[in-house]
Design a protein around this motif. Sequence first.
Motif: not given
Length: 286
Positions: A195-196, A199, A210-213, A216, A220, A223
């Motif tokens: 994950c980034n 993320a 992974c999910a971008c915050n 962003y 994921g 980002c």
Amino acid sequence: MNISPSALFALILLSSQALVLDAVDVNAAFFFYKVRVNTGVGTSDLSAFNVAPTVSSAIAFLNDLPAFINNITSLESFKKSSFKCTCNTGYNGDGTTACADINECMVGSNTCHASATCTNTLGSFTCACNTGYTGNGTTCLDNNECTLATHSCHNLATCTNTAGSYTCTCNTGYNGDGTTACADINECMVGTNTCNASATCTNTLGSFTCACNTGYIGNGATCFDINECELGIHKCHPSAKCTNTAGAFTCACNPVGYSGNGLTCSDGAALTKTSRLWCAQQFSIV
């Protein structure tokens, strides 16, 4: 023809398939013998045989055995030239005093397959394919336990066939011996996720997401910051200035004539006029 009575008597006995082991000339004049013979079942002493063949019958008998006539000089030479003892297949020795079993497994004269086990037996041997192979021992083929589903791998493991066996390896995202256990790996906790940095990692069975915050955009793994100010998706007051930050933004009221937190901004001149009117009402100020 020079042939001893003992030799002649031995020939006559052999004509009836009896093996002469010993002959003693008791009375040469009457061809009277005591003979020990091998009957094929055992050795017996046959005595007091009056064998006085006629000359013509002896000559006729000898004419039928020309190969023996040239070699016979005595009873002992006849005995040596009349037969030969050879150990049977699977045995080794002189054939007379000893015949010992040959261990074909040890000396390497067996025909077992390289993937078979050789077992010595008396006079022979047997071949049996090793575990993991099928065949008659001379030919052995590998069993693919993975295809035949005869393996003992865990349901979360992958079976890989090998020569005569197989291996079990836990699937990606799981950890264990592949046979008795395969436990989920929390990639988010152990830090093996991809994950980034911007993320959020969420563990799943055998994997992760992974999910971008907020603030962003991306998949994921990658980002990018959202510029809320340029996109006009901020919440700043119309009389405030929007400033983009990593993953967010800030709002500040215009410094001239306005005050507030940026989300709400008040006109300073209007506030002063309102305040003077309120004071006049309260204190009768003109």
